[in-house]
Design an enzyme around this catalytic site. Sequence first.
Site, PDB file in Angstrom:
ATOM      1  N   GLU A 198       0.830  -1.202   0.000  1.00  0.00           N
ATOM      2  CA  GLU A 198       0.000   0.000   0.000  1.00  0.00           C
ATOM      3  C   GLU A 198       0.871   1.261   0.000  1.00  0.00           C
ATOM      4  O   GLU A 198       0.584   2.236  -0.705  1.00  0.00           O
ATOM      5  CB  GLU A 198      -0.925   0.015   1.220  1.00  0.00           C
ATOM      6  CG  GLU A 198      -2.127  -0.898   1.106  1.00  0.00           C
ATOM      7  CD  GLU A 198      -3.157  -0.632   2.198  1.00  0.00           C
ATOM      8  OE1 GLU A 198      -3.345   0.551   2.562  1.00  0.00           O
ATOM      9  OE2 GLU A 198      -3.763  -1.595   2.685  1.00  0.00           O
ATOM     10  N   SER A 266       6.203 -19.932  -0.855  1.00  0.00           N
ATOM     11  CA  SER A 266       6.259 -21.369  -0.589  1.00  0.00           C
ATOM     12  C   SER A 266       5.692 -22.122  -1.776  1.00  0.00           C
ATOM     13  O   SER A 266       5.021 -21.561  -2.639  1.00  0.00           O
ATOM     14  CB  SER A 266       5.446 -21.749   0.655  1.00  0.00           C
ATOM     15  OG  SER A 266       5.864 -21.041   1.789  1.00  0.00           O
ATOM     16  N   ASP A 338      -5.255 -10.326   1.880  1.00  0.00           N
ATOM     17  CA  ASP A 338      -5.106  -8.922   2.245  1.00  0.00           C
ATOM     18  C   ASP A 338      -5.604  -8.729   3.670  1.00  0.00           C
ATOM     19  O   ASP A 338      -6.772  -8.413   3.910  1.00  0.00           O
ATOM     20  CB  ASP A 338      -5.875  -8.026   1.276  1.00  0.00           C
ATOM     21  CG  ASP A 338      -5.562  -6.548   1.484  1.00  0.00           C
ATOM     22  OD1 ASP A 338      -4.781  -6.234   2.406  1.00  0.00           O
ATOM     23  OD2 ASP A 338      -6.095  -5.715   0.735  1.00  0.00           O
ATOM     24  N   ASP A 341      -4.602  -3.113   6.349  1.00  0.00           N
ATOM     25  CA  ASP A 341      -5.003  -1.865   5.706  1.00  0.00           C
ATOM     26  C   ASP A 341      -4.393  -0.703   6.470  1.00  0.00           C
ATOM     27  O   ASP A 341      -4.326  -0.719   7.709  1.00  0.00           O
ATOM     28  CB  ASP A 341      -6.529  -1.696   5.703  1.00  0.00           C
ATOM     29  CG  ASP A 341      -7.187  -2.346   4.494  1.00  0.00           C
ATOM     30  OD1 ASP A 341      -6.464  -2.744   3.562  1.00  0.00           O
ATOM     31  OD2 ASP A 341      -8.429  -2.473   4.494  1.00  0.00           O
TER      32      ASP A 341
END
Length: 825
Positions: A198, A266, A338, A341
């Site tokens: 972000e 991974s 996600d 924030d």
Amino acid sequence: MQLLFRWLLRFAAGLILLSVLGLSLIYFLAAQSLPDYDKEIALPGLLAPVEIVRDNANVPHIFGSYGASDEDVYFGLGYAHAQDRLWQMTVLRRTAKGRLSEIFGSRTVPVDTLVRRLDIYRLAQQSVSAQTPEAMTALQAYSAGVNARLQEINDDALGRGAPEMFLFNVPMAPWQPADSIALMKLMALKLSGHMQEEILRARVSLALPDPERLRDILPDAPGKGIAALPEYAALFPSLNRHAAATAPFPDLPLMPIAPRGQAGASNAWAAAPNRSAAGGTLLANDPHLELTAPGIWYLARLELGTGGIIGATIPGIPAVLTGRSDLMGWGVTSSYMDDQDLFIEQLNPENPEEYLTPDGYKRFETRPSIINIKGETPVTLTLRWTDNGPVMPRSLFNLGSITPPGHVISLGWTGLSPQDTSVSAALALMRANSVEEAIEIGEGFIAPSQNITLADRNSIALKTVGAIPARDARHQSQGRLPSQGWRAENRWLGRAPYAANPEFVEPVGGILGNTNNKLLDRPFPNHVSFEWGDTQRINRWQRLMQDRQVHTRDSFIEAQLDTVSYTARTLLPLIGADLWFTGEAAAEGTRERQRQIALSLLSEWNGEMNEHLPEPLIYAAWVRALQKRLITDDLGPLEAEFKHVDPLFLERVYRNVQGAAEWCDVRQSAPRETCTDIARLALDDALIWIEETYGTALESLRWGDAHQATQNHEVLGEVPFLRVFLNITQSTSGGDNTLQRGRTSGEAPTPFHNVHAAGYRGVYDFADPDSSVFILSTGQSGHFLSRHYDDMSQLWRRGEYIPMSLDEDLARAAAVGITRLLPVN
């Protein structure tokens, strides 16, 4: 003169003698902390005797005697962890507490400041009450095992438990259940990278003259994208565009937040019985983390009441996080969910102790916190929290450059839960007997979010675990840019239902896997993520899986060790389209001749990133120089943030997707450069760098000379003399985008050093479970004088494994020692 010579000789002899005595003393003191694996000792906290059988790779097989409980086995694991990795556990716990500066001084104050602001350890303490009774029993028994080893060290003067303890004054407090929970949260922080994404997206949005080019340099993973985002500058008009183009955030020692592109990666894949030659399920897993010495993983076998468990643990956490039982195996890959924030919080101009919310101004939650610094005056912080999360320091990852005047930035992150049951879920997963049971247990995971690939005797599955933040469909930036924290539509709505987490059970094709690639395409806010860790390895994996009708343990090993770069095969025909076999013959020693030799080598190369070949080095240097030339004039100092080549960016530019070829023109020059011009110039840049670093004989280059796995001691790895004994360096194959992934550093003067790779590899075959295999990149011991400090490293480099067997007789037959732990009474 003769007299002078005689005295000089005596002086030199004296110095040599003192040096020998000094080194002997150092060796003697360091050797005191080498564990004795073959002994019998009575320890407080045990209910019944326990045996720790160390096989010839120093993997502890922990057995309770008749009448022993699982509690005693967890005690044994705590004792074994403290025997081999006490220093590592000490540093991890101090990192989670924000108390590194007490022993390392001012250089770790920024790290302590960050961790204190996140309040990781207090949240871990609060999460203790949320654990299941079974988990609390395990955590308490494990802590007792660690503490029994600490008491033994103190009582028997065992060299303070680790050589590093002589160099640093490190008082060791007793281990507690909250410590293990805090270490799980610390791992979650290491594996979460959306905050960095972000910040970078906001900085690039501010810096680019043409906002339309944002989608080129920070491209979405292939598949349906999202609607256009607002320009960051439009959200906060008071921001200075040029301020975003500042120098990159410096690397800090022991920083728990990984650099961009190294938050976690991974591979894991599984085959159902109908795709297995032996008729049993197969599972392979190799988690990728920063390479260190010792590595983060520690192999162990626990004989619990429900049966044997074997696999990889993290010292400080009493759970096998990737491994198998007789009935089921599980592997982990970073999900790239996600789960973070950033929120821009507006301060009250009349009272900076208040911030704006949808309901008006509200006071920050505040608390003082004192950081004690070795040899210096303590620093007092004021920790501030908003409804959205803790307020972050402006210096972190250049947050100040995207923070408008009169505002601060807070972080929302699922790992900040005070009711984090992830450790309970990890402990319960070890007891699961079926895929269905394991998926049900997965609801208890909060952070880190992982894809868990599962295989029992009959079926396979993949489930994303970890809390997904529930977001409003009207969110301004859809979680891709820092957003206005006072707007209700930008705030989280709690946790999304666990049933919404991606799930794949018994696929029709009989094969499933994950290389951190995009799992599914769902519209926001049910999207899981816009950022994915791989768009390249997945293509090679699909090819290898589909090339065979049925698979074996060995074919899964072959895939784990595959070094063919799909990326190189794709990019080279594009960037060299107008360069192959062109130009007149050039004289020996000229730049044109070197270019022709390089192009000739690359034209016949199959894309294999083998350590013994020259072509991988020429290719890697070329595309690195190419990306640098393409973006420097547009991004200025921000170019340094792009340490790794993004194949999607180069492909967009050289296919001219939506006008992306615009990047090829150098804005500051009068002529209009073509993409062919830039490719040729970049190749010359690469060849000059290669000649200056490795010489002019291109045919004699070795990729492995540049792509060395650097497994450095995190604290002492840069200290002259000591680093010779502490660091493990070796030539390796693979690269950024191969299945045998060896992520490069991207930083001069060694941009291709392998710094992030599979520190653990395991392949589990449920047709014959005891034929399963695993390996570490270093060794089991954290003590540099132990032969087990690096005894697996050459096996790992050569692509070899050790047996992953639950056969007790086999473990005892090859034992290097048996430790018998007895109750005090």
